[in-house]
Design a protein around this motif. Structure first.
Motif, PDB file in Angstrom:
ATOM      1  N   HIS A   4       0.820  -1.209   0.000  1.00  0.00           N
ATOM      2  CA  HIS A   4       0.000   0.000   0.000  1.00  0.00           C
ATOM      3  C   HIS A   4       0.864   1.274   0.000  1.00  0.00           C
ATOM      4  O   HIS A   4       0.549   2.243  -0.681  1.00  0.00           O
ATOM      5  N   GLU A   7       2.270   1.946  -3.458  1.00  0.00           N
ATOM      6  CA  GLU A   7       1.188   2.411  -4.338  1.00  0.00           C
ATOM      7  C   GLU A   7       0.817   3.862  -4.033  1.00  0.00           C
ATOM      8  O   GLU A   7       0.585   4.656  -4.945  1.00  0.00           O
ATOM      9  N   GLN A   8       0.783   4.199  -2.747  1.00  0.00           N
ATOM     10  CA  GLN A   8       0.453   5.579  -2.364  1.00  0.00           C
ATOM     11  C   GLN A   8       1.545   6.541  -2.843  1.00  0.00           C
ATOM     12  O   GLN A   8       1.249   7.621  -3.344  1.00  0.00           O
TER      13      GLN A   8
END
Length: 198
Positions: A4, A7-8
């Motif tokens: 995550h 991806e952020q």
């Protein structure tokens, strides 16, 4: 591809001007290959800038002090104000070293389609300086776009009420080192229209 957090990071990098998803992935990968030497210092610098940078209440520039270093520089001529659309335009003029006066950053141009009207432009500080009588020339350095031309005409109407103030605009046309056969029609027309005696 990753967790995550990765991806952020890619998503946030992809929001930056000039970065698409592929560029954002490349930059993220570059930063993450050596996070202690690349990512961590960048994150710290971004945080410090976010905490320290302010908008100058006099001209609209970004700096760590308010008023900014340009507005408070005693070697500058405060009677000559160059009006620009963005801070990026101000920085470009500073990089070139061609203006020794001060600035007014409008923060945009008039654009009815984008919902930007006169009330959205940062013009009040300039009008205050004009009312104090400390300005002898206003240089309009706005882009050669429909919005820039519209904003310039609107400003010329506003500035017409101030006696003793010269209003000028930057010349448009042939770039230094430019060849006629590679210029667009609008630039050629502006260059020919702004001709002067040799």
């Amino acid at each position: 591809m990753g967790g995550h957090e990765i991806e952020q990071l890619i998503r946030l990098l992809g929001r930056l001007p000039g970065f698409g998803p592929r560029s954002a992935r490349r930059i993220a990968l570059f930063l993450l290959r050596d996070p202690q030497a690349r990512l961590v210092p960048l994150a710290r610098a971004l945080e410090r800038a976010g905490d320290a940078v302010k908008t100058c209440s006099t001209c609209g520039n970004l700096d760590t002090v308010d008023p900014c270093h340009i507005c408070t520089d005693p070697l500058r001529d405060p009677s000559v104000v160059c009006v620009v659309e963005t801070v990026g335009d101000l920085w470009a003029l500073e990089r070139a070293g061609v203006h020794r006066g001060v600035y007014q950053v409008l923060g945009g141009t008039l654009s009815p389609l984008a919902g930007i009207g006169p009330e959205d432009l940062n013009i009040s500080p300039l009008l205050e300086r004009l009312e104090q009588g400390s300005v002898r020339e206003v240089i309009l350095a706005l882009g050669a776009t429909v919005e820039g031309a519209t904003t310039m005409h609107w400003l010329m109407d506003k500035l017409a009420f101030y006696e003793g103030v010269t209003v000028s605009r930057v010349a448009q046309g042939m770039p230094v080192g430019g060849a006629l056969d590679v210029l667009d029609d609008g630039t050629l027309a502006a260059a020919l229209g702004a001709r002067r005696p040799a």
